[in-house]
Design an enzyme around this catalytic site. Structure first.
Site, mmCIF file in Angstrom:
data_model
loop_
_atom_site.group_PDB
_atom_site.id
_atom_site.type_symbol
_atom_site.label_atom_id
_atom_site.label_comp_id
_atom_site.label_asym_id
_atom_site.label_seq_id
_atom_site.Cartn_x
_atom_site.Cartn_y
_atom_site.Cartn_z
ATOM 1 N N GLN A 78 0.903 -0.929 -0.345
ATOM 2 C CA GLN A 78 0.262 -0.055 0.261
ATOM 3 C C GLN A 78 0.949 1.593 -0.029
ATOM 4 O OE1 GLN A 78 -3.539 -0.278 -0.386
ATOM 5 N NE2 GLN A 78 -3.380 2.049 -0.112
ATOM 6 N N PHE A 79 1.274 1.834 -0.718
ATOM 7 C CA PHE A 79 1.871 3.038 -1.270
ATOM 8 C C PHE A 79 1.388 4.392 -0.924
ATOM 9 C CE2 PHE A 79 -0.376 3.183 -5.200
ATOM 10 C CZ PHE A 79 -0.562 4.756 -4.795
ATOM 11 N N THR A 80 -0.189 4.259 -0.935
ATOM 12 C CA THR A 80 -0.672 5.962 -0.256
ATOM 13 C C THR A 80 -0.164 5.977 1.272
ATOM 14 O OG1 THR A 80 -2.891 4.235 -0.137
ATOM 15 C CG2 THR A 80 -2.316 5.353 -2.167
#
Length: 124
Positions: A78-80
């Site tokens: 989850q890069f966010t």
């Protein structure tokens, strides 16, 4: 490397109706890989997650880990969670690793957790 951790009785990931990962009791971990992360960050995060004492024992105190319970982990990239919203109204993802590096270190983290004897399910 940054992680958001949630205790779960069960968890799963579905993509377009297809189930790609499922666990029973354990941890759901959203993992974000930063651009400057490397193998030492993977090793640190794996040992931290495996040994994190967030489960209650009979005395209701949080002193049991995934290893103690032989629990499972659902690891989702989850890069966010590396988004920076301090300036303006649009998050900046400059701190996030490029996709090739992020995918490699994410897979390394899953392997490192498996090395602790944990059942690891992943997203995609």
């Amino acid at each position: 490397m940054r992680a958001v951790v949630q205790r779960v009785k069960e968890a799963w990931v579905r993509i377009n109706g297809e189930e790609v990962g499922r666990i029973g009791q354990g941890l759901l971990v959203l993992a974000g890989v930063a651009a400057q992360d490397g193998p030492e960050d993977v090793a640190y995060m794996a040992q931290k997650l495996a040994n994190l004492r967030v489960f209650a024992g009979e005395d209701r105190l949080l002193h049991l880990s995934l290893l103690d319970l032989k629990a499972e982990i659902l690891l989702v990239s989850q890069f966010t969670i590396l988004g920076d919203c301090r300036k303006g109204r649009r998050p900046s993802f400059d701190a996030a690793a490029p996709p090739e590096l992020a995918e490699k270190l994410y897979e390394d983290l899953a392997r490192a957790l498996t090395g602790y004897g944990l059942k690891v399910a992943t997203g995609r």
